[in-house]
Scaffold this motif. Sequence first.
Motif, short mmCIF file in Angstrom:
data_model
loop_
_atom_site.label_atom_id
_atom_site.label_comp_id
_atom_site.label_asym_id
_atom_site.label_seq_id
_atom_site.Cartn_x
_atom_site.Cartn_y
_atom_site.Cartn_z
N GLU A 14 0.74 -1.22 0.03
CA GLU A 14 -0.09 -0.16 -0.15
C GLU A 14 0.94 1.38 -0.07
O GLU A 14 0.45 2.43 -0.47
CB GLU A 14 -0.92 0.03 1.33
N CYS A 15 1.99 1.13 0.63
CA CYS A 15 2.93 2.58 0.75
C CYS A 15 3.32 2.83 -0.92
O CYS A 15 3.65 2.40 -1.62
CB CYS A 15 4.02 2.32 1.84
N ASP A 16 3.25 4.15 -0.94
CA ASP A 16 3.87 4.69 -2.19
C ASP A 16 4.04 6.21 -1.91
O ASP A 16 4.09 6.83 -0.89
CB ASP A 16 2.69 4.73 -3.43
N TRP A 17 4.76 6.98 -2.88
CA TRP A 17 5.18 8.24 -2.96
C TRP A 17 4.09 9.24 -2.52
O TRP A 17 3.01 9.11 -3.17
CB TRP A 17 6.14 8.55 -4.19
N ILE A 18 4.64 10.06 -1.63
CA ILE A 18 3.52 11.14 -1.11
C ILE A 18 4.34 12.71 -1.82
O ILE A 18 5.58 12.85 -1.32
CB ILE A 18 3.36 11.32 0.10
N GLU A 19 3.63 13.31 -2.64
CA GLU A 19 4.60 14.53 -3.17
C GLU A 19 4.09 15.92 -2.82
O GLU A 19 2.80 15.96 -2.73
CB GLU A 19 4.56 14.18 -4.67
N SER A 20 4.94 16.79 -2.78
CA SER A 20 4.60 18.27 -2.55
C SER A 20 5.35 18.93 -3.21
O SER A 20 6.45 19.52 -2.98
CB SER A 20 4.78 18.72 -1.16
N PRO A 21 4.71 19.26 -4.57
CA PRO A 21 5.38 20.11 -5.56
C PRO A 21 5.52 21.42 -4.96
O PRO A 21 4.57 22.10 -4.40
CB PRO A 21 4.51 20.08 -6.86
N GLY A 22 6.64 22.24 -5.24
CA GLY A 22 6.71 23.37 -4.94
C GLY A 22 6.94 23.67 -3.63
O GLY A 22 7.07 25.10 -3.35
N TYR A 23 7.43 22.78 -2.84
CA TYR A 23 7.77 22.83 -1.53
C TYR A 23 9.07 23.74 -1.35
O TYR A 23 9.23 24.48 -0.23
CB TYR A 23 7.89 21.65 -0.63
N LEU A 24 10.04 23.50 -2.11
CA LEU A 24 11.41 23.96 -2.10
C LEU A 24 11.20 25.46 -2.41
O LEU A 24 10.52 25.97 -3.33
CB LEU A 24 12.31 23.06 -2.62
#
Length: 554
Positions: free
Chosen positions: A152-162
């Motif tokens: 079940e685990c997979d990537w969680i992404e936050s575009p534009g965080y940096l």
Amino acid sequence: MVIKKGITFFVVSCWFIVILSRVRCRNMSSSEYTDQQWRLLHTNIGLSAMHMQLLHNNKVVMFDRTDFGPSNLSLPPGRCRFDPNDTALKIDCTAHSLLYDVATNTIRPLMVQTDTWCSSGALLPDGTLLQTGGYNDGDRAIRQLTPCNNDECDWIESPGYLSAKRWYATNQILPDGRVIILGGRREFSYEFYPRGSSSNSFWLNFLRETRDNDENNLYPFLHLLPDGNLFIFANTRSISFDYVHNRVVREFPPITGGEPRNYPSSGSSVLLPLQLFDENRGTGTPAEVLICGGAPAGSFSQAGRGRFIRACSTCGRLKVTDHDPKWIMEEMPMARVMGDMLLLPTGDVIIINGACYGTAGWENARDPVTKPVIYRTYESANNQRFSVMQPSPTPRLYHSTAVLLPDGRILVGGSNPHPIYRFTGAEYPTDLSLESFSPPYLAREHAETRPTIVATGEVLKYGELLTVDFTVQEYQSATALSVTIVAPSFTTHSVAMNQRLVVLRVADVSHISAHRYQLKAHGPPSATIAPSGYYLLFVVHAGIPSSAVWVKIQ
């Protein structure tokens, strides 16, 4: 004038391409072992492993980039990536990331959305992989993957965080659990995760000063020192940097010979083992950095013209905690660029993958170096630092990777020197295979002296004792025992980020029964020696390591 002439001769000698040196790259055979083993694990995992990270559930995350078209690994039915910013495919139903299960030798595709090309990573204290930056729509993104034992685990992404574009940046976990993200292409700054009250980048002029026409300060080498400062190496120069107060503490001498070592010259670097001899050692612990290989200045531009300059065959060793540190230069058995340097549980260093001519970049290297080399950190009886291993049948050039596994093997994958996947019509085709290398300590002849950990605590607290029960058939003595903890690396582009080995102080060894023994070892004194998180713990007996168990330092 004499010094300048000497340096010029050293550089020129590294530039010349002669038939003798080409033979040397391919056929060097002195001090070769015959008892190590290469093993092909997969002929095709579906993608080229440009980035690699071992997790504490004994699974390895691997990923490539998203902007070259389809991979050879499909996502589960009904899952596709929709990205209007992608330069190759707006709708992509193939995977560009996967999880490799070491125990079962199986893979599971993962979904990554933003472009991970030439990105960076670090493990957070809870074992989550923080993955930062990349290219195009991924250059300001962060991604997180938390280990799990289901599907079940997979990537969680936050575009534009940096706050800045982090393409070819380097990450380092810090004593307070934050991660510093430093550098990147035309980014002369650093920032932190989590960013706290400020999302701004902090200027570091050292990165601008070390940039040249080939930009040989990308993927700067970054190591956390025992005093809490950072060792930063870019191009030919290095500093100790106080990131808390944003100031350079000291600048070290330029590496002898003047060859650049960072991308695209692409040498590699390790912080040599930190040894804790007594309970009073902490910030005063000696620290040495080893940097090996690379390509002379101008190699990148020359390769673009079809001229492939011989890589450098030197290693530089610098004891950064000395009052007056000076580089000690050593000669490898062969020249190497794009090699991966990994700390072995014994404290020695393996140098693996790479090429003898050229540099990093598309189509920029020739003459693969398929023989690993083991560097003895501690001088041997015959004073020979290097031993040449048996060759792999697989060339591993640009975008190849390697990581240490819990059983002591080296996992090796990747190699794609092309902007797309090319399997035909290329001298060095894209490689989707996965193999392992077993160093000499895994040979059958060492079975009787190889320890096996049978019981230990799962948590190692700072300064407190850890009890480890182990068995060994032919026990020698307490002086033949050591305990090492290894922080697994995030490996990409010849940089093993966050890699760290600490030799714990053994307090007591007792004989329990038959072939069973118990030792007590002191935990590291502080988070500057070993930041909190998951480590591989090995018992080493007579130079032969056990398989590791995971411990969490807190």
